[in-house]
Design a protein around this motif. Structure first.
Motif, PDB file in Angstrom:
ATOM      1  N   MET A  30       0.830  -1.209   0.000  1.00  0.00           N
ATOM      2  CA  MET A  30       0.000   0.000   0.000  1.00  0.00           C
ATOM      3  C   MET A  30       0.865   1.260   0.000  1.00  0.00           C
ATOM      4  O   MET A  30       0.567   2.228  -0.708  1.00  0.00           O
ATOM      5  N   MET A  31       1.940   1.259   0.782  1.00  0.00           N
ATOM      6  CA  MET A  31       2.832   2.419   0.818  1.00  0.00           C
ATOM      7  C   MET A  31       3.554   2.600  -0.523  1.00  0.00           C
ATOM      8  O   MET A  31       3.757   3.727  -0.985  1.00  0.00           O
ATOM      9  N   THR A  53       3.316   5.847  -2.849  1.00  0.00           N
ATOM     10  CA  THR A  53       4.524   6.531  -3.301  1.00  0.00           C
ATOM     11  C   THR A  53       4.528   6.671  -4.810  1.00  0.00           C
ATOM     12  O   THR A  53       4.881   7.734  -5.346  1.00  0.00           O
ATOM     13  N   LEU A  54       4.142   5.631  -5.514  1.00  0.00           N
ATOM     14  CA  LEU A  54       4.064   5.701  -6.974  1.00  0.00           C
ATOM     15  C   LEU A  54       3.069   6.775  -7.410  1.00  0.00           C
ATOM     16  O   LEU A  54       3.342   7.554  -8.326  1.00  0.00           O
ATOM     17  N   SER A  98       3.719  14.182  -9.053  1.00  0.00           N
ATOM     18  CA  SER A  98       4.804  15.159  -9.032  1.00  0.00           C
ATOM     19  C   SER A  98       5.357  15.392 -10.431  1.00  0.00           C
ATOM     20  O   SER A  98       5.636  16.534 -10.808  1.00  0.00           O
ATOM     21  N   ILE A  99       5.520  14.335 -11.192  1.00  0.00           N
ATOM     22  CA  ILE A  99       6.012  14.485 -12.571  1.00  0.00           C
ATOM     23  C   ILE A  99       5.018  15.300 -13.384  1.00  0.00           C
ATOM     24  O   ILE A  99       5.400  16.181 -14.154  1.00  0.00           O
ATOM     25  N   THR A 100       3.732  15.038 -13.196  1.00  0.00           N
ATOM     26  CA  THR A 100       2.702  15.754 -13.945  1.00  0.00           C
ATOM     27  C   THR A 100       2.655  17.234 -13.572  1.00  0.00           C
ATOM     28  O   THR A 100       2.560  18.091 -14.450  1.00  0.00           O
ATOM     29  N   THR A 101       2.720  17.546 -12.298  1.00  0.00           N
ATOM     30  CA  THR A 101       2.548  18.933 -11.862  1.00  0.00           C
ATOM     31  C   THR A 101       3.841  19.738 -11.825  1.00  0.00           C
ATOM     32  O   THR A 101       3.842  20.914 -12.143  1.00  0.00           O
ATOM     33  N   SER A 102       4.963  19.108 -11.450  1.00  0.00           N
ATOM     34  CA  SER A 102       6.209  19.845 -11.273  1.00  0.00           C
ATOM     35  C   SER A 102       7.228  19.588 -12.374  1.00  0.00           C
ATOM     36  O   SER A 102       8.191  20.337 -12.503  1.00  0.00           O
TER      37      SER A 102
END
Length: 176
Positions: free
Chosen positions: A121-122, A126-127, A133-137
């Motif tokens: 689950m963690m 994380t994925l 993060s890749i999409t937004t930053s």
């Protein structure tokens, strides 16, 4: 009377809601906006947006803010307690049951299965954060922050709070 209404407005969604804070937000909105009229839909949306920007569980932040807005510090305490009590009672009951049967082979097997399930689950969480993060930053900023964070945590044994603060500063300088 207002304290009782606050208690019910947060206890009921938390006792019948399943799936954590984000899953019960619509139930809380139905109580706070629809049933009691303490906020407008717009005000609730703004409170939710602000709450999502801050750390800690969203349901307790919403309860604390709405409770304080409606009835001051006492209202905040009542609303937060109403949010936490269902989980607390369930946890105490489950722990009592597990403790009573701690020598049972079934309980021991169940406990052995919990760790890998939590790890999976963690990893999934994380994925999801990584892809978001890749999409937004962007990929470059995500890789830079990830590598620096990994080095700071593993090589230099930096406290995670300092890593988060450093990432916030980085984001403010290069992404803001």
């Amino acid at each position: 009377m207002i304290y009782w209404e606050l208690f019910l407005a947060f206890f009921i969604p938390n006792i019948i809601g399943y799936g954590g804070g984000p899953a019960i937000i619509p139930l809380i909105e139905a109580e706070v906006v629809g049933r009691y009229g303490w906020m407008t839909s717009q005000g609730f949306a703004e409170t939710l947006a602000l709450g999502n920007a801050l750390p800690s569980p969203i349901a307790t932040k919403m309860a604390g803010y709405v409770g304080y807005d409606v009835a001051g510090i006492g209202g905040a305490v009542v609303a937060v307690c109403a949010t936490v009590i269902p989980s607390l009672l369930l946890m105490l009951g489950a722990l009592g049951l597990l403790y009573r049967h701690r020598d049972s082979p079934r309980v021991k097997r169940m406990s052995q299965w919990v760790r890998p399930v939590i790890a999976i689950m963690m990893a999934w969480l994380t994925l999801g954060f990584f892809l978001e993060s890749i999409t937004t930053s962007g990929a470059l900023h995500t890789v830079v922050l990830g590598v620096i964070a990994a080095i700071a945590l593993v090589r230099f044994n930096t406290h995670p709070a300092f890593v988060v603060i450093g990432a916030l500063i980085y984001g403010g300088l290069f992404l803001g």
